[in-house]
Design an enzyme around this catalytic site. Structure first.
Site: not given
Ligand SMILES: CC(=O)N[C@H]1[C@@H](OP(=O)(O)OP(=O)(O)OC[C@H]2O[C@@H](n3ccc(=O)[nH]c3=O)[C@H](O)[C@@H]2O)O[C@H](CO)[C@@H](O)[C@@H]1O
Ligand SMILES: C=C(OP(=O)(O)O)C(=O)O
Length: 435
Positions: A22-23, A117, A122, A306, A398
């Site tokens: 998915k990711n 969420c 996030r 995850d 999802r």
């Molecule tokens: C669709 C997808 O691929 N989802 C994955 C992606 O989510 P996602 O890409 O949202 O996760 P991030 O790596 O960006 O987030 C990690 C941390 O960084 C923080 N943050 C992130 C961006 C930003 O601009 N500022 C900030 O502060 C977030 O709040 C969080 O605490 O990586 C996460 C971390 O491995 C996984 O749990 C999710 O399953």
């Molecule tokens: C947190 C997850 O996904 P998303 O970033 O799409 O919410 C996940 O795959 O566990």
């Protein structure tokens, strides 16, 4: 109301096949928007609600998207809209991943603010910092992020404060069509980043260093649609590995890539689980007794957030005291209260959870609070006495394809039901409240 009902106690055995990740597929689908000519053909696409949501976003933007079994074909050669409305972003935060592609293609992207969420607030400040460094003017207001660039994006050196997966992906997608070279430092190293880089390079991009802490991208003038096969889902694989271990079973998880799962394998082995590379997968054999271990989630190659809730389910059955520390998301412990409803001896202390095992888990009615919590509650149900009923299955859908069917094929006593009487009772409540 739909629910999964599982009766614990069966040892799982047999073979289960892992879907495409998915990711990995979500950013790859977002990246298809970058091709101003030719079609992109993506194979091994999992049939998940998130995949349908991002496909709808692409269609709304003007791309032609066809889904046939596990293949998606995208033609984004026509002119595209630049706005992704809230109705899509609300369903799935990853909709924000179209921003980099739209900005690079159109010079403008307007995307509804994703908001928080169940697992944390996030923010997306690191994505926006990257776009700004490349010359975009970013404005946030009225629930939207509006990014615009006069002319073309310009390559820049961008240091991420945290190795954010989404920010790394969004900046990569913006940078491939920028003028000059972009260097992303302290970037995410997840296998999904490497998969995206491979797809971008197949489209004609020049991305180097994906999988390391520094990515270097030389912008090109144009990209062409390409064919790509998505990597296997390491989190789905890990979830079935836990299912095997928690039931004392013996399961071959076909498609699991050992290098993508090294932190999980190490921790499960410390717990006494036997894991053997076999064919193109991993055989997982659960021991009679599991040992307690400590876990701390970290960006890749650290232990994946995850897998935190599923691993917590396994630790409930381990002998001794375990501590699980969550460092990636500030609020990813909503499943703890649900585990407690199943008689778990578990408590939250700041960013850690302390588990005193082995817990005598008992079946209960529990609600999924997010995608991985849904899987974790079902896993706990496999090892609980009596029946566990898990509700709020939209979270599960999802990220897991036919989860209960795959578990049933391995010997679990599990079914998914749509309890009409409960739905009717809820309708009455809603009417009474005049909602
Ligand atoms: C669709 C997808 O691929 N989802 C994955 C992606 O989510 P996602 O890409 O949202 O996760 P991030 O790596 O960006 O987030 C990690 C941390 O960084 C923080 N943050 C992130 C961006 C930003 O601009 N500022 C900030 O502060 C977030 O709040 C969080 O605490 O990586 C996460 C971390 O491995 C996984 O749990 C999710 O399953
Ligand atoms: C947190 C997850 O996904 P998303 O970033 O799409 O919410 C996940 O795959 O566990």
């Amino acid at each position: 109301m739909e629910k999964i009902i599982v009766r614990g106690g069966n040892r799982l055995s047999g073979t289960v096949k892992v879907e495409g990740a998915k990711n990995a597929v979500l950013p790859v689908i977002a990246a298809t928007l970058l091709a101003s000519n030719g079609k992109s053909v993506i194979h091994d696409v999992p049939a998940l609600s998130d995949v349908y949501t991002i496909s709808e976003v692409l269609r709304y933007l003007g791309a032609d998207v066809k889904i046939e079994e596990n293949t998606i074909t995208v033609d984004a050669s026509q002119e595209l809209k630049f706005e992704a409305p809230f109705e899509y972003v609300r369903k799935m935060r990853a909709s924000v991943l179209v921003m980099g592609s739209l900005l690079a293609r159109n010079g403008r992207a307007r995307v509804a603010l994703p908001g928080g969420c169940a697992i944390g607030s996030r923010p997306i400040d690191q994505h926006l910092k990257g776009f700004e460094a490349m010359g975009a003017y970013v404005k946030v207001g009225n629930g939207f992020i509006d990014a615009e660039v006069k002319g073309r994006l310009r390559g820049a050196k961008i240091y991420l404060d945290f190795p954010s997966v989404g920010a790394t992906e969004n900046i990569m997608m913006a940078a491939v069509l920028a003028e000059g070279t972009t260097i992303i430092e302290n970037c995410a190293k997840e296998p999904e980043i490497v998969d995206l880089a491979n797809f971008l390079n197949a489209m004609g991009a020049k991305v180097r260093g994906a999988g390391t802490g520094t990515i270097r991208i030389e912008g090109v003038d144009q990209l062409t649609g390409a064919t790509h096969t998505v990597i296997p889902d390491r989190i789905e694989a890990g979830t079935f590995m836990v299912a095997a271990a928690i039931t004392g079973g013996n399961v071959l998880v076909q498609g699991a890539v050992p290098e993508h799962l090294s932190s999980l394998i190490a921790k499960m082995e410390e717990m006494g689980v036997t894991i053997i590379e076999e064919g193109n997968g991993l055989r997982v054999i659960g021991p009679e007794k599991l040992k307690a271990v400590d876990i701390k989630t970290m960006p890749y190659p650290g232990f994946p957030t995850d897998m935190q809730s599923q691993m917590m389910a396994l630790l409930l059955k381990a002998e001794g005291t375990s501590m699980v520390t969550e460092t990636v998301f500030e609020n990813r412990f909503m499943h703890v209260e649900e585990f407690r409803r199943m008689n778990a001896d578990i408590k939250i202390e700041g960013r850690s959870v302390i588990i005193n095992g082995p817990c005598n888990l008992q079946g209960a009615e529990v609600a999924a609070t997010d995608l991985r919590a849904a899987a974790a509650l079902i896993l706990a149900g496999l090892a609980a006495e009596g029946y566990t009923r898990v509700t709020e299955l939209r979270h599960l859908d999802r990220g897991y394809v036919r989860f209960h069917e795959k578990l049933a094929a391995l010997g679990a006593d599990i079914e998914r039901v749509n309890d009409e009487s409960e739905t009717a009772a809820e309708d009455v409540k809603v009417k009474d409240l005049n909602i």
